[in-house]
Design an enzyme around this catalytic site. Structure first.
Site, PDB file in Angstrom:
ATOM      1  N   ARG A 286      38.821  26.355  30.596  1.00  0.00           N
ATOM      2  CA  ARG A 286      37.986  27.552  30.773  1.00  0.00           C
ATOM      3  C   ARG A 286      36.983  27.750  29.642  1.00  0.00           C
ATOM      4  O   ARG A 286      35.901  28.291  29.846  1.00  0.00           O
ATOM      5  CB  ARG A 286      38.862  28.814  30.826  1.00  0.00           C
ATOM      6  CG  ARG A 286      39.657  28.983  32.085  1.00  0.00           C
ATOM      7  CD  ARG A 286      40.337  30.339  32.083  1.00  0.00           C
ATOM      8  NE  ARG A 286      39.451  31.337  32.637  1.00  0.00           N
ATOM      9  CZ  ARG A 286      39.360  31.631  33.920  1.00  0.00           C
ATOM     10  NH1 ARG A 286      40.109  30.985  34.785  1.00  0.00           N
ATOM     11  NH2 ARG A 286      38.534  32.538  34.348  1.00  0.00           N
TER      12      ARG A 286
ATOM     13  N   GLY B  18      39.894  31.048  45.121  1.00  0.00           N
ATOM     14  CA  GLY B  18      40.274  30.517  43.818  1.00  0.00           C
ATOM     15  C   GLY B  18      41.616  30.978  43.294  1.00  0.00           C
ATOM     16  O   GLY B  18      42.033  30.578  42.208  1.00  0.00           O
ATOM     17  N   GLU B  19      42.329  31.812  44.071  1.00  0.00           N
ATOM     18  CA  GLU B  19      43.648  32.307  43.647  1.00  0.00           C
ATOM     19  C   GLU B  19      44.729  31.535  44.410  1.00  0.00           C
ATOM     20  O   GLU B  19      44.625  31.365  45.626  1.00  0.00           O
ATOM     21  CB  GLU B  19      43.791  33.803  43.961  1.00  0.00           C
ATOM     22  CG  GLU B  19      42.684  34.672  43.380  1.00  0.00           C
ATOM     23  CD  GLU B  19      42.727  34.749  41.866  1.00  0.00           C
ATOM     24  OE1 GLU B  19      43.822  35.017  41.321  1.00  0.00           O
ATOM     25  OE2 GLU B  19      41.676  34.537  41.229  1.00  0.00           O
TER      26      GLU B  19
ATOM     27  N   ASP C 177      35.179  35.414  40.265  1.00  0.00           N
ATOM     28  CA  ASP C 177      35.381  35.832  41.653  1.00  0.00           C
ATOM     29  C   ASP C 177      36.756  36.467  41.884  1.00  0.00           C
ATOM     30  O   ASP C 177      36.933  37.211  42.844  1.00  0.00           O
ATOM     31  CB  ASP C 177      35.192  34.629  42.580  1.00  0.00           C
ATOM     32  CG  ASP C 177      33.755  34.114  42.516  1.00  0.00           C
ATOM     33  OD1 ASP C 177      32.839  34.899  42.810  1.00  0.00           O
ATOM     34  OD2 ASP C 177      33.550  32.943  42.149  1.00  0.00           O
ATOM     35  N   GLY C 178      37.723  36.191  41.001  1.00  0.00           N
ATOM     36  CA  GLY C 178      39.081  36.698  41.187  1.00  0.00           C
ATOM     37  C   GLY C 178      39.160  38.221  41.195  1.00  0.00           C
ATOM     38  O   GLY C 178      39.968  38.805  41.917  1.00  0.00           O
TER      39      GLY C 178
ATOM     40  N   GLU D 272      40.584  40.945  44.175  1.00  0.00           N
ATOM     41  CA  GLU D 272      41.489  42.088  43.967  1.00  0.00           C
ATOM     42  C   GLU D 272      40.909  43.368  44.555  1.00  0.00           C
ATOM     43  O   GLU D 272      41.614  44.143  45.223  1.00  0.00           O
ATOM     44  CB  GLU D 272      41.726  42.315  42.463  1.00  0.00           C
ATOM     45  CG  GLU D 272      42.668  41.345  41.803  1.00  0.00           C
ATOM     46  CD  GLU D 272      43.010  41.800  40.382  1.00  0.00           C
ATOM     47  OE1 GLU D 272      42.952  43.018  40.102  1.00  0.00           O
ATOM     48  OE2 GLU D 272      43.332  40.936  39.555  1.00  0.00           O
TER      49      GLU D 272
ATOM     50  N   GLY E  38      32.419  35.173  34.818  1.00  0.00           N
ATOM     51  CA  GLY E  38      33.525  34.221  34.788  1.00  0.00           C
ATOM     52  C   GLY E  38      33.028  32.800  34.636  1.00  0.00           C
ATOM     53  O   GLY E  38      31.897  32.560  34.231  1.00  0.00           O
TER      54      GLY E  38
END
Length: 361
Positions: free
Chosen positions: A182, A339-340, A78-79, A83, A108
């Site tokens: 991860r 999530g950031e 999702d990152g 952006e 991801g």
């Protein structure tokens, strides 16, 4: 199901952004094994852009000639979409740019929006490569719906735009602290949850929110008028009190605060079962201190099936809101947007209904 408003033209031209580092580092392999053939068979022309560093996608879409493309598609976690959305809204022509349809292919470890899009299509629960193939088919169908974006104001730095979540406390801690796992893919969140449960933290803070059932609220002068993007009509400047029609939660101890605007927080976390991509509300959840570890674990296990709302947990509060403010009072903590990690401190948010376009199949 979100209301479908249009269909991508045929043949479509897609800008496909892939982060080769996302998740288990298999996004390019998954593209080669599944997506390239699917798009070619569907007559979708696409150009692959491989991101090389953080904010590369943001820079690419800020500078791109968008007239070349019918859609921007992200194959990552999702990152990368975070952006892209913020890059589009930083453009001088943001009003036009944010209307370009956005597609998501899970590459991801979180894949929350991909899981949400799959859910909105009415399909039964799947995960991993099955989810990728489902999202690939939906992308090829090319049906486009509205998607809400949430304006996030921090006490420092420019405004951000969010499509998924704002989190503080337990959920944000697990998200960031589980980065080290991860390599196990989506299971990283399960591992992270168990680790964080073992030493449960509580956070002091204040909260306030504007309930969604109120149809009108006196617009406030935005603190962010100089920025690109839409005007925030509900938020006063962060250093001023909230309007009188907001619900105020005075200083209290919390385990977590989670604001959601899609159905899923991860592939296997059905966090906001009532959410659609364009319902115009923020689904606010918070858990007060005093909850036992066993009860919190039960809540998260229920969230996998979306049944946490009916667990009758006395520490859990849920409200549908149009705007909110959080003031953390504990000196240290983590706040995340999609999530950031963002700067820790006061934060407020307002929903902008249907601002973006999402390919939902």
């Amino acid at each position: 199901m979100s209301s479908v408003m249009s269909t991508l033209s045929r043949p479509s031209r897609m800008m496909l952004l892939v982060n080769p580092q996302s998740g288990k580092g298999q996004a390019l392999t998954l593209y080669n094994n599944h997506i390239q053939r699917m798009l070619n068979e569907a007559g979708v022309t696409h150009t692959l852009f491989i991101t090389e560093r953080q904010n590369h996608a943001r820079e690419l879409v800020k500078e791109a000639d968008l007239s070349q493309w019918d859609a921007l598609v992200i194959m990552s976690g999702d990152g990368l979409l975070f952006e892209v959305i913020n890059g589009l809204l930083e453009r001088p022509d943001w009003e036009e740019a944010i209307r370009i349809p956005l597609g998501i292919l899970p590459g991801g470890s979180g894949n929350a929006l991909a899981a949400s899009v799959h859910h909105y299509s009415g399909a039964s629960l799947v995960s991993t490569e099955e989810l990728l193939i489902s999202c690939g088919f939906l992308l090829c169908q090319g049906l486009v719906a509205h998607m809400d974006l949430i304006s996030i104001q921090l006490s420092s730095g420019p405004r951000l735009f969010s499509f998924l979540s704002l989190a503080w406390g337990f959920v944000a801690d697990v998200d960031i602290e589980s980065e080290k796992y991860r390599h196990v893919g989506a299971a990283r969140f399960t591992v992270g949850t168990l680790v964080r449960l073992a030493s449960l933290r509580v956070y002091k803070g204040k909260m306030a929110y504007l309930l969604a059932r109120r149809t009108e609220s006196t617009p406030c002068r935005s603190a962010s008028e100089a920025n690109a993007g839409p005007h925030d009509s509900l938020l006063p400047p962060l250093d001023q009190p909230v309007p009188s029609d907001w619900v105020v939660v005075e200083e209290e101890e919390f385990v977590l605060m989670l604001a959601m605007y899609q159905s899923h927080l991860a592939e296997d976390l059905f966090a906001a079962p009532e959410a659609t991509s364009d319902d115009g509300v923020i689904h606010l959840f918070y858990v007060r201190a005093g909850i036992s570890r066993a009860a919190l674990l039960k809540l998260f296990l229920a969230m996998e099936k979306g049944t946490h709302m009916v667990t009758n947990c006395q520490h859990l509060v849920h409200a549908k809101v149009r705007a909110l403010r959080l003031e953390p009072l504990s000196p240290k903590g983590i706040i995340t947007v999609d999530g950031e990690v963002v700067d820790y401190g006061p934060v407020q948010a307002e929903v902008h209904r249907g601002l973006a376009r999402l390919i939902t199949g």
